[in-house]
Design a protein around this motif. Structure first.
Motif, PDB file in Angstrom:
ATOM      1  N   TYR A  30       5.430   1.642  -2.376  1.00 10.96           N
ATOM      2  CA  TYR A  30       5.256   2.548  -1.233  1.00 10.96           C
ATOM      3  C   TYR A  30       3.790   2.604  -0.816  1.00 10.96           C
ATOM      4  O   TYR A  30       3.474   2.584   0.377  1.00 10.96           O
ATOM      5  CB  TYR A  30       5.743   3.953  -1.597  1.00 10.96           C
ATOM      6  CG  TYR A  30       7.229   4.073  -1.740  1.00 10.96           C
ATOM      7  CD1 TYR A  30       8.024   4.467  -0.666  1.00 10.96           C
ATOM      8  CD2 TYR A  30       7.853   3.789  -2.954  1.00 10.96           C
ATOM      9  CE1 TYR A  30       9.405   4.571  -0.803  1.00 10.96           C
ATOM     10  CE2 TYR A  30       9.225   3.890  -3.092  1.00 10.96           C
ATOM     11  CZ  TYR A  30       9.996   4.283  -2.016  1.00 10.96           C
ATOM     12  OH  TYR A  30      11.362   4.387  -2.148  1.00 10.96           O
ATOM     13  N   GLN A  31       2.909   2.678  -1.792  1.00  8.97           N
ATOM     14  CA  GLN A  31       1.486   2.749  -1.469  1.00  8.97           C
ATOM     15  C   GLN A  31       0.996   1.470  -0.803  1.00  8.97           C
ATOM     16  O   GLN A  31       0.244   1.519   0.173  1.00  8.97           O
ATOM     17  CB  GLN A  31       0.682   3.042  -2.737  1.00  8.97           C
ATOM     18  CG  GLN A  31       0.912   4.445  -3.289  1.00  8.97           C
ATOM     19  CD  GLN A  31      -0.029   4.770  -4.427  1.00  8.97           C
ATOM     20  OE1 GLN A  31      -0.177   3.971  -5.350  1.00  8.97           O
ATOM     21  NE2 GLN A  31      -0.666   5.917  -4.363  1.00  8.97           N
ATOM     22  N   TRP A  59       2.261   1.310   2.796  1.00 14.08           N
ATOM     23  CA  TRP A  59       1.505   2.253   3.645  1.00 14.08           C
ATOM     24  C   TRP A  59       0.122   1.689   3.979  1.00 14.08           C
ATOM     25  O   TRP A  59      -0.299   1.699   5.135  1.00 14.08           O
ATOM     26  CB  TRP A  59       1.394   3.583   2.918  1.00 14.08           C
ATOM     27  CG  TRP A  59       0.459   4.566   3.529  1.00 14.08           C
ATOM     28  CD1 TRP A  59       0.579   5.192   4.747  1.00 14.08           C
ATOM     29  CD2 TRP A  59      -0.755   5.048   2.952  1.00 14.08           C
ATOM     30  NE1 TRP A  59      -0.485   6.033   4.956  1.00 14.08           N
ATOM     31  CE2 TRP A  59      -1.319   5.966   3.871  1.00 14.08           C
ATOM     32  CE3 TRP A  59      -1.407   4.808   1.748  1.00 14.08           C
ATOM     33  CZ2 TRP A  59      -2.518   6.626   3.621  1.00 14.08           C
ATOM     34  CZ3 TRP A  59      -2.589   5.467   1.486  1.00 14.08           C
ATOM     35  CH2 TRP A  59      -3.132   6.362   2.425  1.00 14.08           C
ATOM     36  N   SER A  79       0.274  -1.084   6.500  1.00 12.77           N
ATOM     37  CA  SER A  79       0.565  -0.643   7.860  1.00 12.77           C
ATOM     38  C   SER A  79      -0.700  -0.282   8.624  1.00 12.77           C
ATOM     39  O   SER A  79      -0.687  -0.218   9.860  1.00 12.77           O
ATOM     40  CB  SER A  79       1.524   0.558   7.825  1.00 12.77           C
ATOM     41  OG  SER A  79       0.879   1.741   7.395  1.00 12.77           O
ATOM     42  N   PHE A  98       9.612   6.647   4.429  1.00 16.04           N
ATOM     43  CA  PHE A  98       8.646   5.570   4.641  1.00 16.04           C
ATOM     44  C   PHE A  98       9.193   4.155   4.457  1.00 16.04           C
ATOM     45  O   PHE A  98       8.652   3.230   5.032  1.00 16.04           O
ATOM     46  CB  PHE A  98       7.444   5.763   3.713  1.00 16.04           C
ATOM     47  CG  PHE A  98       6.238   4.963   4.158  1.00 16.04           C
ATOM     48  CD1 PHE A  98       5.496   5.348   5.261  1.00 16.04           C
ATOM     49  CD2 PHE A  98       5.896   3.792   3.521  1.00 16.04           C
ATOM     50  CE1 PHE A  98       4.416   4.589   5.700  1.00 16.04           C
ATOM     51  CE2 PHE A  98       4.808   3.034   3.940  1.00 16.04           C
ATOM     52  CZ  PHE A  98       4.065   3.439   5.040  1.00 16.04           C
ATOM     53  N   ASP A 132       0.631  10.660   3.665  1.00 15.88           N
ATOM     54  CA  ASP A 132       0.842   9.868   4.878  1.00 15.88           C
ATOM     55  C   ASP A 132      -0.191  10.250   5.942  1.00 15.88           C
ATOM     56  O   ASP A 132       0.144  10.659   7.056  1.00 15.88           O
ATOM     57  CB  ASP A 132       2.266  10.079   5.392  1.00 15.88           C
ATOM     58  CG  ASP A 132       2.659   9.030   6.424  1.00 15.88           C
ATOM     59  OD1 ASP A 132       1.926   8.031   6.555  1.00 15.88           O
ATOM     60  OD2 ASP A 132       3.693   9.212   7.092  1.00 15.88           O
TER      61      ASP A 132
END
Length: 232
Positions: free
Chosen positions: A36-37, A40, A43, A231, A110
């Motif tokens: 997930y990190q 992110w 992105s 996410f 986020d």
């Protein structure tokens, strides 16, 4: 932009529900939290991550060798003895750019990284920390800022709603001169208070959006419900 993920801790609080993995590999839904990190960060155009590892580092390295890292080059900095959050940064100093993002390995915030970096430059900040509003700041300690956003004090274990350190920083590499080499040193308890004492420009960037620290069993269970749909 270069980013650092601090993922070397033992994850002691999380052991009741994640007994055999480092926090970076704790499963959220079907994916490790680290995934997930990385997604992110990618992105926002991050192309290089320095991953600071300690406890069970080989498990993390094995995972990285087998998965898509979202187009990010991941470089590992492995500490042989626990060095704490700031000590891990000092250990990785030779790998770091003149300014870089730092993310705690057990938090997902986020925050708009483009806005964070622009704020850092506008304030001519030495270190900019992301602040999140929580209903109970007891577990974190509150961060006080003035009308211009400059951090003026840290207050530990204050109950009630407040602004807390969310575990995301954008900083100048020269911050590292305040960290002693080859010894444990804490970002939260030692480095940040020292910067205030020395009169350095430390600013808080207030984030009103999503923030979670998966480091406790309660929040880990909450992350299972919230993160996959939010996410990934």
């Amino acid at each position: 932009m270069q980013a650092v993920i601090l993922a070397g801790g033992f994850g002691t609080r999380l052991r009741p529900v994640v007994p055999d993995l480092p926090k970076a590999l704790a499963k959220i839904g079907s994916r490790p939290f680290l995934k997930y990190q990385l997604a992110w960060l990618a992105s926002y155009g991050t192309r290089e991550v320095i991953l600071c590892l300690g406890y069970r580092s080989q498990a993390v390295l094995s995972y990285l060798s087998e998965v898509n890292t979202e187009g990010i080059q991941v470089i590992s900095s492995i500490e042989q003895e626990p060095l704490g959050t700031a000590g891990a940064l000092k250990h990785a100093e030779h790998l770091l750019a003149e300014r870089f993002l730092v993310v705690n390995g057990d938090t997902f915030v986020d925050v708009n990284l483009t806005a964070l970096v622009e704020y850092h430059y506008r304030k001519v900040s030495f270190l900019t920390m992301v602040l999140a509003n929580v209903e109970d700041a007891t577990a974190y300690g509150q961060v006080k800022i003035n009308n211009e956003g400059r951090v003026v004090s840290f207050q530990e274990k204050v109950p009630g709603r407040g602004q807390v350190n969310a575990g995301v920083y954008f900083m100048e590499k020269s911050v590292l001169r305040y960290i002693p080499p080859d010894q444990p040193y804490s970002m939260e308890r030692e480095l940040l208070p020292k910067l205030l004492t020395r009169g350095e420009l430390v600013y808080g960037f207030v984030h009103e959006g999503y923030f979670i620290d998966i480091g406790t069993p309660l929040n880990y269970r909450r992350a299972q419900e919230e993160l996959p749909g939010r996410f990934m």
